[in-house]
Design an enzyme around this catalytic site. Sequence first.
Site, PDB file in Angstrom:
ATOM      1  CG  ASP A   1      24.775  -2.755  54.949  1.00  0.00           C
ATOM      2  OD1 ASP A   1      24.673  -3.885  55.477  1.00  0.00           O
ATOM      3  OD2 ASP A   1      24.217  -2.464  53.878  1.00  0.00           O
TER       4      ASP A   1
ATOM      5  CE  LYS B   1      25.447  -1.001  50.745  1.00  0.00           C
ATOM      6  NZ  LYS B   1      24.636  -0.546  51.885  1.00  0.00           N
TER       7      LYS B   1
ATOM      8  CE  LYS C   1      22.801  -3.484  50.484  1.00  0.00           C
ATOM      9  NZ  LYS C   1      22.466  -3.094  51.876  1.00  0.00           N
TER      10      LYS C   1
END
Length: 303
Positions: A157, A220, A256
């Site tokens: 991430d 995300k 996400k």
Amino acid sequence: MATIVPTLFSLVRDSRRGVFDAATFEREVARDFDNQEITQAINRYEQEGKSMRNKEEIRKVIQYIDLTTLNGDDTASKVVALAKRAINPIPTDPSIHCGSVCVYPQRIADVKKFLNATKQNCHITGVAGGFPSGQYHLQSKVLECELSVADGATEIDIVISRASALEEDWKTVHDEVQACKNACGSAHLKTILATGELKTLSNVYKASWASILAGSDFIKTSTGKESVNATLEVAYVMCSAVKRWYELTGKKVGFKPAGGIKTVDEALSYVALVKDILGEQWLNPTLFRIGASSLLDDCLKAL
Ligand SMILES: O=C[C@H](O)COP(=O)(O)O
């Protein structure tokens, strides 16, 4: 005079050729959002989320969770305990596991060592690429991705440069994400937009596109460290970009939401949103995750 509606065709054509042209990007991705329409949709998702509250849906939510600890005082024993929880979150049901365990780069090897020693499997998400501020040299962002994958992370991430985004330098945003994607090899890349710092929904949409065009496997919302983290409003805008990309290319990018999602009802509102905008086919852990440090506790309480 007729309004010219951007088709995004030339943007997709350029991305197939590996080209990012800033002028084309500005022309094609500029889009206004109808706040009233979004507010109405959000109210609906909140209601639908409440009506979905049952044991089966809660068990699904548990499987979407990237079970997270991102603290300065994380130790090997703390992340190993978290990994055990991610592998078997419901003690009476070994068939259920979380999407991944999510830790800082220096803790990845601790989790990997535990998984090897116990011959167990679990995705390890490593935050990297100058998480959470993004205020680092590109070389160090890339190196952090490489080291995290070498230590055993199967998912990375990263966070975009908000400085570049706020300066409307979408080429730098794109090129940095692309460099990190290349550094990840076969590990999946989730790109965090840190939407709470992007100021406008138009910027959230552009950041979504720059990240998708650069090859992100997921987009995300937040690091969990901004003062405003995941909201249904930015989720609406990000999922609109994911949907348009799918319509144009047939490729599915995951979504996400992360940061501040603590209750089953909040999580189910995001489930309702994804179901409405992207469809049931997105509702599985390969395309939908929720980044959360405390949501699992509320899920277990509700079961
Ligand atoms: O990516 C995950 C987030 O950092 C988790 O945020 P949270 O601690 O607010 O649940």
